[in-house]
Design a protein around this motif. Structure first.
Motif, PDB file in Angstrom:
ATOM      1  N   GLN A  62      44.426  66.746  67.155  1.00  0.00           N
ATOM      2  CA  GLN A  62      44.338  65.537  66.335  1.00  0.00           C
ATOM      3  C   GLN A  62      43.559  65.803  65.053  1.00  0.00           C
ATOM      4  OE1 GLN A  62      42.716  62.968  69.386  1.00  0.00           O
ATOM      5  NE2 GLN A  62      44.684  61.938  69.662  1.00  0.00           N
ATOM      6  N   ARG A  63      42.482  66.557  65.148  1.00  0.00           N
ATOM      7  CA  ARG A  63      41.695  66.897  63.958  1.00  0.00           C
ATOM      8  C   ARG A  63      42.520  67.734  62.986  1.00  0.00           C
ATOM      9  NH1 ARG A  63      38.881  65.885  59.884  1.00  0.00           N
ATOM     10  NH2 ARG A  63      37.378  67.425  59.238  1.00  0.00           N
ATOM     11  N   LEU A  64      43.260  68.703  63.523  1.00  0.00           N
ATOM     12  CA  LEU A  64      44.125  69.529  62.679  1.00  0.00           C
ATOM     13  C   LEU A  64      45.175  68.659  61.998  1.00  0.00           C
ATOM     14  CD1 LEU A  64      45.130  72.185  61.530  1.00  0.00           C
ATOM     15  CD2 LEU A  64      46.339  72.583  63.683  1.00  0.00           C
ATOM     16  N   ASN A  65      45.765  67.740  62.743  1.00  0.00           N
ATOM     17  CA  ASN A  65      46.750  66.823  62.175  1.00  0.00           C
ATOM     18  C   ASN A  65      46.154  66.030  61.022  1.00  0.00           C
ATOM     19  OD1 ASN A  65      49.243  65.117  62.165  1.00  0.00           O
ATOM     20  ND2 ASN A  65      47.789  63.584  62.862  1.00  0.00           N
ATOM     21  N   GLU A  66      44.933  65.517  61.199  1.00  0.00           N
ATOM     22  CA  GLU A  66      44.272  64.753  60.137  1.00  0.00           C
ATOM     23  C   GLU A  66      44.084  65.610  58.880  1.00  0.00           C
ATOM     24  OE1 GLU A  66      40.573  63.407  61.774  1.00  0.00           O
ATOM     25  OE2 GLU A  66      41.560  62.149  63.268  1.00  0.00           O
ATOM     26  N   LEU A  67      43.623  66.844  59.071  1.00  0.00           N
ATOM     27  CA  LEU A  67      43.399  67.728  57.927  1.00  0.00           C
ATOM     28  C   LEU A  67      44.704  68.056  57.215  1.00  0.00           C
ATOM     29  CD1 LEU A  67      40.722  70.105  59.467  1.00  0.00           C
ATOM     30  CD2 LEU A  67      40.367  68.426  57.644  1.00  0.00           C
ATOM     31  N   ILE A  68      45.772  68.243  57.984  1.00  0.00           N
ATOM     32  CA  ILE A  68      47.081  68.514  57.369  1.00  0.00           C
ATOM     33  C   ILE A  68      47.559  67.287  56.596  1.00  0.00           C
ATOM     34  CG2 ILE A  68      49.517  69.006  57.818  1.00  0.00           C
ATOM     35  CD1 ILE A  68      48.578  70.728  60.210  1.00  0.00           C
ATOM     36  N   CYS A  69      47.371  66.106  57.173  1.00  0.00           N
ATOM     37  CA  CYS A  69      47.810  64.865  56.510  1.00  0.00           C
ATOM     38  C   CYS A  69      47.111  64.660  55.168  1.00  0.00           C
ATOM     39  CB  CYS A  69      47.571  63.660  57.415  1.00  0.00           C
ATOM     40  SG  CYS A  69      48.760  63.507  58.752  1.00  0.00           S
ATOM     41  N   ILE A  70      45.834  65.000  55.098  1.00  0.00           N
ATOM     42  CA  ILE A  70      45.112  64.812  53.836  1.00  0.00           C
ATOM     43  C   ILE A  70      45.141  66.078  52.976  1.00  0.00           C
ATOM     44  CG2 ILE A  70      43.631  62.980  54.725  1.00  0.00           C
ATOM     45  CD1 ILE A  70      41.375  65.054  54.952  1.00  0.00           C
ATOM     46  N   ARG A  71      45.895  67.063  53.432  1.00  0.00           N
ATOM     47  CA  ARG A  71      46.088  68.317  52.700  1.00  0.00           C
ATOM     48  C   ARG A  71      44.755  68.982  52.361  1.00  0.00           C
ATOM     49  NH1 ARG A  71      51.380  67.522  49.118  1.00  0.00           N
ATOM     50  NH2 ARG A  71      52.591  66.401  50.654  1.00  0.00           N
ATOM     51  N   ASN A  72      43.928  69.086  53.392  1.00  0.00           N
ATOM     52  CA  ASN A  72      42.595  69.633  53.191  1.00  0.00           C
ATOM     53  C   ASN A  72      42.247  70.655  54.269  1.00  0.00           C
ATOM     54  OD1 ASN A  72      40.041  69.971  52.094  1.00  0.00           O
ATOM     55  ND2 ASN A  72      39.178  68.242  53.210  1.00  0.00           N
ATOM     56  N   THR A  73      43.193  71.530  54.592  1.00  0.00           N
ATOM     57  CA  THR A  73      42.918  72.520  55.634  1.00  0.00           C
ATOM     58  C   THR A  73      42.249  73.756  55.066  1.00  0.00           C
ATOM     59  OG1 THR A  73      45.052  73.636  55.409  1.00  0.00           O
ATOM     60  CG2 THR A  73      44.921  71.792  56.981  1.00  0.00           C
ATOM     61  N   GLY A  74      42.665  74.148  53.864  1.00  0.00           N
ATOM     62  CA  GLY A  74      42.227  75.429  53.335  1.00  0.00           C
ATOM     63  C   GLY A  74      43.022  76.537  53.997  1.00  0.00           C
ATOM     64  N   MET A 125      52.519  73.514  67.305  1.00  0.00           N
ATOM     65  CA  MET A 125      52.888  72.230  66.700  1.00  0.00           C
ATOM     66  C   MET A 125      54.283  72.310  66.092  1.00  0.00           C
ATOM     67  SD  MET A 125      49.263  71.032  64.984  1.00  0.00           S
ATOM     68  CE  MET A 125      49.898  69.517  64.250  1.00  0.00           C
ATOM     69  N   ARG A 126      54.593  73.432  65.492  1.00  0.00           N
ATOM     70  CA  ARG A 126      55.935  73.615  64.915  1.00  0.00           C
ATOM     71  C   ARG A 126      56.992  73.612  66.007  1.00  0.00           C
ATOM     72  NH1 ARG A 126      54.039  78.451  60.987  1.00  0.00           N
ATOM     73  NH2 ARG A 126      53.561  77.224  59.123  1.00  0.00           N
ATOM     74  N   GLN A 127      56.714  74.313  67.104  1.00  0.00           N
ATOM     75  CA  GLN A 127      57.691  74.439  68.188  1.00  0.00           C
ATOM     76  C   GLN A 127      57.785  73.183  69.039  1.00  0.00           C
ATOM     77  OE1 GLN A 127      56.306  77.877  70.327  1.00  0.00           O
ATOM     78  NE2 GLN A 127      57.343  79.316  68.971  1.00  0.00           N
ATOM     79  N   ASP A 128      56.656  72.769  69.596  1.00  0.00           N
ATOM     80  CA  ASP A 128      56.668  71.688  70.576  1.00  0.00           C
ATOM     81  C   ASP A 128      56.827  70.303  69.958  1.00  0.00           C
ATOM     82  OD1 ASP A 128      56.252  73.748  72.346  1.00  0.00           O
ATOM     83  OD2 ASP A 128      54.141  73.279  72.717  1.00  0.00           O
ATOM     84  N   CYS A 129      56.219  70.110  68.798  1.00  0.00           N
ATOM     85  CA  CYS A 129      56.272  68.795  68.152  1.00  0.00           C
ATOM     86  C   CYS A 129      57.291  68.744  67.024  1.00  0.00           C
ATOM     87  CB  CYS A 129      54.903  68.440  67.584  1.00  0.00           C
ATOM     88  SG  CYS A 129      53.596  68.423  68.806  1.00  0.00           S
ATOM     89  N   CYS A 140      51.944  64.054  63.146  1.00  0.00           N
ATOM     90  CA  CYS A 140      52.125  64.282  64.575  1.00  0.00           C
ATOM     91  C   CYS A 140      51.333  63.221  65.314  1.00  0.00           C
ATOM     92  CB  CYS A 140      51.630  65.670  64.975  1.00  0.00           C
ATOM     93  SG  CYS A 140      52.790  66.964  64.605  1.00  0.00           S
ATOM     94  N   ASP A 141      51.972  62.557  66.216  1.00  0.00           N
ATOM     95  CA  ASP A 141      51.308  61.538  67.003  1.00  0.00           C
ATOM     96  C   ASP A 141      51.279  62.027  68.443  1.00  0.00           C
ATOM     97  OD1 ASP A 141      50.165  59.278  67.965  1.00  0.00           O
ATOM     98  OD2 ASP A 141      51.728  57.910  67.282  1.00  0.00           O
ATOM     99  N   PHE A 142      50.108  62.326  68.923  1.00  0.00           N
ATOM    100  CA  PHE A 142      49.979  62.911  70.253  1.00  0.00           C
ATOM    101  C   PHE A 142      49.727  61.878  71.326  1.00  0.00           C
ATOM    102  CE2 PHE A 142      48.574  66.038  67.129  1.00  0.00           C
ATOM    103  CZ  PHE A 142      49.445  67.066  67.419  1.00  0.00           C
ATOM    104  N   LYS A 143      49.878  60.599  70.988  1.00  0.00           N
ATOM    105  CA  LYS A 143      49.668  59.536  71.947  1.00  0.00           C
ATOM    106  C   LYS A 143      51.011  59.001  72.411  1.00  0.00           C
ATOM    107  CE  LYS A 143      45.359  58.061  69.872  1.00  0.00           C
ATOM    108  NZ  LYS A 143      44.633  56.969  69.225  1.00  0.00           N
ATOM    109  N   PHE A 144      51.046  58.504  73.644  1.00  0.00           N
ATOM    110  CA  PHE A 144      52.255  57.890  74.160  1.00  0.00           C
ATOM    111  C   PHE A 144      52.513  56.590  73.416  1.00  0.00           C
ATOM    112  CE2 PHE A 144      54.217  54.755  76.893  1.00  0.00           C
ATOM    113  CZ  PHE A 144      55.411  55.384  77.172  1.00  0.00           C
ATOM    114  N   ARG A 145      53.737  56.393  73.012  1.00  0.00           N
ATOM    115  CA  ARG A 145      54.142  55.154  72.360  1.00  0.00           C
ATOM    116  C   ARG A 145      55.325  54.579  73.116  1.00  0.00           C
ATOM    117  NH1 ARG A 145      49.842  54.060  69.542  1.00  0.00           N
ATOM    118  NH2 ARG A 145      49.378  55.607  67.971  1.00  0.00           N
ATOM    119  N   ALA A 146      55.293  53.278  73.329  1.00  0.00           N
ATOM    120  CA  ALA A 146      56.415  52.620  73.976  1.00  0.00           C
ATOM    121  C   ALA A 146      57.634  52.685  73.073  1.00  0.00           C
ATOM    122  CB  ALA A 146      56.063  51.168  74.280  1.00  0.00           C
TER     123      ALA A 146
END
Length: 115
Positions: free
Chosen positions: A7-19, A42-46, A67-73
């Protein structure tokens, strides 16, 4: 799977601040090799469209989204429930309040945009 790490990696990718990998590894407190592995998973599974942007020096999603790693109805169920709640909120069984209809339409439009 360390969900908070993903989730943290996803957040950093979303704000384009990974380095670059080394910087990202420090931010996540893991090794560069682990960073590469997680991005690969993440590329393969998600099916996450992740690439490295050389100009920004950051990993980015090539499409809008996250990437949303939570279950959604099921989206259809969410919209149906929201419409039912809105109908109960704005309409009494016997009286149809036409002056509230624009608010109901707005609420339905917002919900359908969220899906």
């Amino acid at each position: 799977m360390n969900l908070p790490l993903y989730q943290r990696l996803n957040e950093l990718i979303c704000i384009r601040n990974t380095g670059p990998v080394e910087v990202l590894a420090e931010k996540l407190n893991i090794s560069p090799r682990q960073v590469k592995y997680i991005i690969k998973k993440m590329r393969q599974d998600c099916e996450a469209p992740i690439c490295f942007d050389n100009v920004r020096q950051s990993y980015v999603y090539t499409e809008k989204g996250r990437c949303d790693f939570k279950f959604r109805a099921n989206n259809k169920e969410i919209v149906t429930e929201a419409i039912d709640e809105a109908l109960k909120k704005y309409f009494s069984p016997l009286i149809l309040a036409w002056y509230l209809l624009p608010d109901l339409i707005k609420e339905i439009a917002i919900l359908t945009l969220a899906v």
